[in-house]
Design a protein around this motif. Structure first.
Motif, short mmCIF file in Angstrom:
data_model
loop_
_atom_site.label_atom_id
_atom_site.label_comp_id
_atom_site.label_asym_id
_atom_site.label_seq_id
_atom_site.Cartn_x
_atom_site.Cartn_y
_atom_site.Cartn_z
N GLU A 25 -41.58 83.95 30.90
CA GLU A 25 -41.51 82.48 31.01
C GLU A 25 -42.88 81.84 30.77
O GLU A 25 -43.83 82.11 31.51
N GLY A 26 -42.93 81.06 29.73
CA GLY A 26 -44.14 80.27 29.42
C GLY A 26 -45.39 81.10 29.24
O GLY A 26 -46.49 80.68 29.64
N VAL A 27 -45.26 82.29 28.65
CA VAL A 27 -46.42 83.19 28.56
C VAL A 27 -47.34 82.79 27.40
O VAL A 27 -46.90 82.58 26.27
N SER A 28 -48.62 82.69 27.74
CA SER A 28 -49.66 82.40 26.74
C SER A 28 -50.78 83.42 26.91
O SER A 28 -51.03 83.88 28.03
N ASP A 39 -46.98 79.78 25.11
CA ASP A 39 -45.76 79.30 25.75
C ASP A 39 -44.49 80.01 25.24
O ASP A 39 -43.54 79.38 24.79
N ASN A 41 -41.09 82.21 25.67
CA ASN A 41 -40.02 82.47 26.64
C ASN A 41 -39.02 83.44 26.02
O ASN A 41 -38.69 83.31 24.84
N LYS A 75 -51.53 82.59 30.94
CA LYS A 75 -50.62 81.65 31.64
C LYS A 75 -49.21 82.20 31.59
O LYS A 75 -48.88 82.99 30.70
N GLY A 76 -48.35 81.72 32.50
CA GLY A 76 -46.93 82.09 32.47
C GLY A 76 -46.64 83.32 33.32
O GLY A 76 -47.54 83.87 33.95
N SER A 77 -45.39 83.72 33.34
CA SER A 77 -45.01 84.84 34.20
C SER A 77 -43.96 85.73 33.54
O SER A 77 -43.22 85.31 32.65
#
Ligand SMILES: Nc1ncnc2c1ncn2[C@@H]1O[C@H](COP(=O)(O)OP(=O)(O)OP(=O)(O)O)[C@@H](O)[C@H]1O
Length: 257
Positions: A25-28, A39, A41, A75-77
């Motif tokens: 989710e929303g990984v950068s 970002d 997904n 960023k993100g998870s």
């Protein structure tokens, strides 16, 4: 190569369990000034084959590095069965059922082919005999027909891929991330690989994330595709839809046959 009928042996088949879910989710990921991925997904369940495609440098391996614990997202998870994995290590990812292969085989050259797969089983807590039995069975299943007791440093490139795949499959992971497994393969070898990937998804109930530049293979085996370009999501959908998308064709212009 003599392509054999794929018949998964008893111990690698049928894993009756509730489906597992892997979610990004929303990984950068930022490398200094470079936004390698932005970002992203995706979600996948056991039994599905997801194609991760895009031109060179699109960020595909970086995403797989994040999912498999080799890199922490900026960023993100990432979550497994709705539990965030946090900053998990490659060893933790493997133990929790997320395994991967590498573009370069990354085998231990001084060990034998069999030992290369066996050590992965030992790392997962198997006994030596369990690890040996499963390693032998998986090496046969993935199509390795060479000498199991030969040193890994001496095997051909295509066999490195097969050994890498057997090593990732030992212990029956819930998710298998394959980084360009068809590179260097002949048409026959690709056809065998395609059937193998489908068997891994169906008989082993494994979710497969497939990075590939071979669009024939993507069309043949993937249920769904995520297309990346310059680190961003370009298109998402079934392969027949994304591969005919004008944006995707334009991103690939000059890069695909
Ligand atoms: N460790 C790193 N440090 C700095 N930049 C990196 C690093 N790893 C990857 N990159 C850069 O991040 C971008 C994405 O690379 P990545 O390897 O993820 O792309 P890819 O889609 O897998 O490409 P290919 O299809 O060629 O394997 C590229 O610009 C690459 O040069």
């Amino acid at each position: 190569m003599n392509v054999q009928q794929l018949e998964p042996a008893v111990s690698v088949s049928a894993k009756p369990s509730t489906p597992a879910l892997l979610r990004v989710e929303g990984v950068s990921v930022q490398f200094g000034a470079l936004a390698a991925i932005s970002d992203i997904n995706l979600g996948m369940s056991t039994g599905e084959v997801l194609g991760l495609i895009g031109p060179n440098g699109a960020g595909k391996t970086t995403l797989v590095n994040c999912i498999s614990g080799f890199l922490n997202p900026t960023k993100g998870s990432i979550s497994l069965n709705d539990k965030p994995v946090g900053k998990w290590s490659p060893e933790q990812a493997r133990k929790l059922g997320v395994a991967r292969t590498f573009q370069g085989g990354r085998l231990f050259g001084a060990l034998t082919v069999l030992e290369n797969v066996e050590v992965a089983g030992l790392g997962l807590g198997m006994s030596r005999s369990q690890a040996r039995t499963q390693a032998q069975e998986l090496l046969g299943w993935v199509g390795f027909r060479g000498d199991l007791n030969g040193k890994a440093v001496d095997i051909p490139y295509v066999d490195e891929r097969r050994v890498g795949m057997a090593r990732a499959l030992i212990g029956k992971p819930d998710f298998l991330l394959l980084d360009e497994p068809a590179a260097g393969m002949s048409d026959d070898e690709c056809a065998h690989l395609g059937r193998l990937i489908q068997e891994i998804a169906s008989s082993m109930s494994c979710g497969v994330l497939l990075i590939e530049h071979n669009m024939g293979l993507i069309k043949e085996v993937c249920d769904w595709t995520l297309v990346m370009s310059s680190g961003c999501e370009l298109a998402v959908g079934p392969p027949e839809q994304t591969l005919s998308d004008k944006k995707v064709i334009s991103a690939y212009l000059g890069e695909e046959e």
